[in-house]
Scaffold this motif. Structure first.
Motif, PDB file in Angstrom:
ATOM      1  N   ARG A 150      -9.527  12.085  -3.494  1.00  0.00           N
ATOM      2  CA  ARG A 150      -8.368  12.588  -3.772  1.00  0.00           C
ATOM      3  C   ARG A 150      -7.883  13.004  -5.181  1.00  0.00           C
ATOM      4  O   ARG A 150      -7.294  14.055  -5.538  1.00  0.00           O
ATOM      5  N   THR A 151      -8.643  12.416  -6.150  1.00  0.00           N
ATOM      6  CA  THR A 151      -8.666  12.728  -7.626  1.00  0.00           C
ATOM      7  C   THR A 151      -9.211  14.045  -7.552  1.00  0.00           C
ATOM      8  O   THR A 151      -8.460  14.920  -8.436  1.00  0.00           O
ATOM      9  N   THR A 152     -10.460  14.596  -7.077  1.00  0.00           N
ATOM     10  CA  THR A 152     -10.744  15.895  -7.495  1.00  0.00           C
ATOM     11  C   THR A 152      -9.822  16.774  -6.681  1.00  0.00           C
ATOM     12  O   THR A 152      -9.775  18.043  -7.222  1.00  0.00           O
ATOM     13  N   SER A 153      -9.286  16.549  -5.355  1.00  0.00           N
ATOM     14  CA  SER A 153      -8.353  17.635  -4.746  1.00  0.00           C
ATOM     15  C   SER A 153      -7.125  17.728  -5.756  1.00  0.00           C
ATOM     16  O   SER A 153      -6.640  18.849  -6.013  1.00  0.00           O
ATOM     17  N   GLY A 168     -20.981  -7.211   4.376  1.00  0.00           N
ATOM     18  CA  GLY A 168     -21.125  -5.660   4.554  1.00  0.00           C
ATOM     19  C   GLY A 168     -19.730  -5.296   4.609  1.00  0.00           C
ATOM     20  O   GLY A 168     -19.634  -4.230   4.306  1.00  0.00           O
ATOM     21  N   GLU A 169     -18.671  -6.018   5.203  1.00  0.00           N
ATOM     22  CA  GLU A 169     -17.270  -5.342   5.505  1.00  0.00           C
ATOM     23  C   GLU A 169     -16.788  -5.396   4.187  1.00  0.00           C
ATOM     24  O   GLU A 169     -16.247  -4.290   3.842  1.00  0.00           O
ATOM     25  N   THR A 170     -17.024  -6.275   3.142  1.00  0.00           N
ATOM     26  CA  THR A 170     -16.253  -6.118   1.957  1.00  0.00           C
ATOM     27  C   THR A 170     -17.047  -4.839   1.079  1.00  0.00           C
ATOM     28  O   THR A 170     -16.284  -4.102   0.394  1.00  0.00           O
ATOM     29  N   GLU A 171     -18.281  -4.764   1.273  1.00  0.00           N
ATOM     30  CA  GLU A 171     -19.107  -3.577   0.477  1.00  0.00           C
ATOM     31  C   GLU A 171     -18.491  -2.299   1.063  1.00  0.00           C
ATOM     32  O   GLU A 171     -18.242  -1.505   0.259  1.00  0.00           O
ATOM     33  N   HIS A 172     -18.275  -2.297   2.500  1.00  0.00           N
ATOM     34  CA  HIS A 172     -17.646  -1.183   3.208  1.00  0.00           C
ATOM     35  C   HIS A 172     -16.250  -0.774   2.450  1.00  0.00           C
ATOM     36  O   HIS A 172     -15.987   0.235   2.395  1.00  0.00           O
ATOM     37  N   ALA A 207     -16.417  -0.416 -10.958  1.00  0.00           N
ATOM     38  CA  ALA A 207     -16.650   1.320 -10.638  1.00  0.00           C
ATOM     39  C   ALA A 207     -15.487   1.421  -9.750  1.00  0.00           C
ATOM     40  O   ALA A 207     -14.753   2.623  -9.854  1.00  0.00           O
ATOM     41  N   VAL A 208     -15.134   0.660  -8.847  1.00  0.00           N
ATOM     42  CA  VAL A 208     -13.838   0.956  -7.893  1.00  0.00           C
ATOM     43  C   VAL A 208     -12.639   0.973  -8.453  1.00  0.00           C
ATOM     44  O   VAL A 208     -11.854   1.862  -8.296  1.00  0.00           O
ATOM     45  N   MET A 209     -12.586   0.007  -9.606  1.00  0.00           N
ATOM     46  CA  MET A 209     -11.592   0.016 -10.099  1.00  0.00           C
ATOM     47  C   MET A 209     -10.904   1.215 -11.123  1.00  0.00           C
ATOM     48  O   MET A 209      -9.955   1.700 -11.294  1.00  0.00           O
ATOM     49  N   ALA A 210     -12.283   1.527 -11.683  1.00  0.00           N
ATOM     50  CA  ALA A 210     -12.249   3.090 -12.594  1.00  0.00           C
ATOM     51  C   ALA A 210     -11.717   3.938 -11.741  1.00  0.00           C
ATOM     52  O   ALA A 210     -10.902   4.758 -12.304  1.00  0.00           O
ATOM     53  N   ALA A 211     -12.150   4.091 -10.251  1.00  0.00           N
ATOM     54  CA  ALA A 211     -11.909   5.239  -9.694  1.00  0.00           C
ATOM     55  C   ALA A 211     -10.320   5.313  -9.517  1.00  0.00           C
ATOM     56  O   ALA A 211      -9.805   6.455  -9.185  1.00  0.00           O
ATOM     57  N   LEU A 212      -9.816   3.969  -9.066  1.00  0.00           N
ATOM     58  CA  LEU A 212      -8.416   3.691  -8.758  1.00  0.00           C
ATOM     59  C   LEU A 212      -7.671   4.126 -10.109  1.00  0.00           C
ATOM     60  O   LEU A 212      -6.632   4.677  -9.883  1.00  0.00           O
ATOM     61  N   VAL A 213      -8.111   3.810 -11.328  1.00  0.00           N
ATOM     62  CA  VAL A 213      -7.378   4.028 -12.295  1.00  0.00           C
ATOM     63  C   VAL A 213      -7.266   5.678 -12.623  1.00  0.00           C
ATOM     64  O   VAL A 213      -6.273   6.274 -13.087  1.00  0.00           O
ATOM     65  N   ARG A 214      -8.523   6.501 -12.389  1.00  0.00           N
ATOM     66  CA  ARG A 214      -8.445   7.805 -12.342  1.00  0.00           C
ATOM     67  C   ARG A 214      -7.348   8.330 -11.297  1.00  0.00           C
ATOM     68  O   ARG A 214      -6.681   9.352 -11.738  1.00  0.00           O
ATOM     69  N   ILE A 222     -12.765   2.872  -0.607  1.00  0.00           N
ATOM     70  CA  ILE A 222     -11.699   2.802  -1.480  1.00  0.00           C
ATOM     71  C   ILE A 222     -12.259   3.715  -2.651  1.00  0.00           C
ATOM     72  O   ILE A 222     -11.589   4.616  -3.244  1.00  0.00           O
ATOM     73  N   ALA A 223     -13.453   3.515  -3.149  1.00  0.00           N
ATOM     74  CA  ALA A 223     -13.842   4.433  -4.474  1.00  0.00           C
ATOM     75  C   ALA A 223     -14.097   5.841  -3.826  1.00  0.00           C
ATOM     76  O   ALA A 223     -13.632   6.680  -4.402  1.00  0.00           O
ATOM     77  N   GLN A 224     -14.404   6.073  -2.522  1.00  0.00           N
ATOM     78  CA  GLN A 224     -14.689   7.537  -2.116  1.00  0.00           C
ATOM     79  C   GLN A 224     -13.355   8.152  -1.961  1.00  0.00           C
ATOM     80  O   GLN A 224     -13.363   9.273  -2.451  1.00  0.00           O
ATOM     81  N   THR A 225     -12.449   7.116  -1.047  1.00  0.00           N
ATOM     82  CA  THR A 225     -11.089   8.111  -1.165  1.00  0.00           C
ATOM     83  C   THR A 225     -10.475   8.273  -2.399  1.00  0.00           C
ATOM     84  O   THR A 225      -9.953   9.567  -2.522  1.00  0.00           O
ATOM     85  N   ALA A 226     -10.415   7.545  -3.336  1.00  0.00           N
ATOM     86  CA  ALA A 226      -9.833   7.751  -4.395  1.00  0.00           C
ATOM     87  C   ALA A 226     -10.528   8.945  -5.291  1.00  0.00           C
ATOM     88  O   ALA A 226      -9.851   9.896  -5.799  1.00  0.00           O
TER      89      ALA A 226
END
Length: 381
Positions: A179-182, A163-167, A225-232, A172-176
């Motif tokens: 911030r990208t949208t902003s 659960g911790e790793t999934e959180h 998916a998380v890595m893609a969000a970080l790349v963007r 990470i994905a949500q924050t990235a």
């Protein structure tokens, strides 16, 4: 003799003595009677020995049969206990095997998330620190009385770690993404279009028919998916560095004039001012407001000494009234690269930096770029 002693005279008879005590007749006859009775009983026993043996044997067989029945019951009970024990042992082994598989999967997930957390940290996204590794959890798991791991407690610990790793991945994905949208929205407000990759690079391969069980693990898909969000997000951050939204001067200064119509300091009439003026001591360092290439170093009418930088978005920043140059034409510069020094050349009343942002031949208000830069810097922390 006269002394009182008498002597027997020859020819006188001796006195009779008492007879010796012998076996009394009553005892003799009693013993004889008992002897005869014992012999009679012995003879009777010998005569009826088969019947007695049968009686005795019958009781023995009943006792033996009872013991055999009890032993049979005990064997059934032992077999039942053994069967239950084997079943429990089988369940425990199955549960241990499942825990081992979960631990291996969690270890792989933990390693992936650690890479993502490190990458996010490099981009300024801080997440909660990951706990112990799955191996450490397994080593620290409590054991039961038989020495085996406490399955329920170990499963709970592994589930908590998963659960911790999934959180962490979700955070990470949500924050990235936020911030990208902003960043994209802020850039759009000042007319800069941010180019973002649609997906991770390096994909492909031959087109083959699908196979059973060949789907990628959800964990891998989530990590991608998380890595893609970080790349963007990384691409969005790089657009911030490239955009002319950063302060173009170092040290002490004050803004002495804004963008738009004003009273001309020489003619006293209303005139259009095409940039921002930053009053500062002569020789104060002038900085590039963003990444780009120096495309002009020289003199322009009314501006005096000028440096111009062209940015990836196509925008051009102009720095005028300079006292000296710290860059040359064709030089690649980054945000904050020293390019010149404050002066009072050209049409100027005193030392200051005249700063413009231009799109083609049109001058744009630098203030909106500076304000966008402040908001984005606050977003990045």
């Amino acid at each position: 003799m006269r002394n009182g002693a008498s002597f027997s005279s020859p020819g006188r008879a001796k006195p009779k003595t008492a007879p010796h005590a012998g076996i009394r007749p009553l005892w003799f006859y009693g013993m004889f009677t008992l002897l005869l009775a014992g012999n009679a009983l012995t003879g009777t026993a010998l005569l009826f020995s088969p019947e007695i043996a049968k009686v005795l044997n019958g009781q023995t067989e009943q006792v033996i049969q009872a013991y055999e029945d009890r032993i049979a019951q005990l064997r059934v009970e032992v077999d039942r206990l053994h069967s239950r024990s084997y079943a429990q042992a089988g369940d425990i082994n199955l549960q241990l095997q499942e825990l081992s598989q979960q631990q291996e999967m969690l270890l792989e997930q933990h390693q992936l998330v650690k890479v993502l957390v490190d990458k996010a940290g490099e981009l300024g996204i801080q997440t909660a620190a990951l706990g112990s590794s799955p191996g450490e959890v397994a080593m620290a798991a409590p054991t039961n009385a038989s020495g085996n791991p406490d399955i329920d407690e170990t499963a709970r610990a592994l589930a908590q770690m998963m659960g911790e790793t999934e959180h962490a991945m979700t955070s990470i994905a949500q924050t990235a993404t936020e911030r990208t949208t902003s960043i994209v929205n802020e850039m759009a407000e000042i007319g800069i279009r941010v180019s973002l990759p649609d997906a991770l690079d390096g994909v492909g391969g031959p087109l083959l028919a699908p196979s059973d069980g060949g789907d990628a693990a959800p964990m891998i898909e989530d990590a991608n998916a998380v890595m893609a969000a970080l790349v963007r997000y990384k691409a969005a951050r790089e657009s911030i560095d490239a955009a002319p939204i950063h302060l173009p001067i170092a040290g002490t200064y004050r803004q002495s004039s804004g963008f738009g119509n004003r009273r001309d300091p020489f003619s006293g009439k209303r005139a259009f001012h095409s940039g921002l003026d930053f009053a500062a001591r002569s020789g104060t360092t002038v900085l590039s407001a963003g990444q780009g290439v120096v495309t002009f170093v020289g003199v322009r009418s009314g501006y005096g000494n000028v440096v111009e930088v062209t940015h990836p978005s196509g925008l051009v920043t102009r720095y005028g009234h300079l006292s000296g140059f710290l860059s040359s034409k064709g030089q690649k510069v980054h945000t904050g690269t020293p390019i010149a020094k404050v002066g009072s050349t050209g049409r100027s009343t005193g030392p200051h930096l005249h700063f413009e942002v231009r799109q083609g031949s049109r001058a744009m208000d630098p203030k909106q770029f500076m304000e966008a830069g402040k908001r984005l810097q606050a977003l990045l922390g």
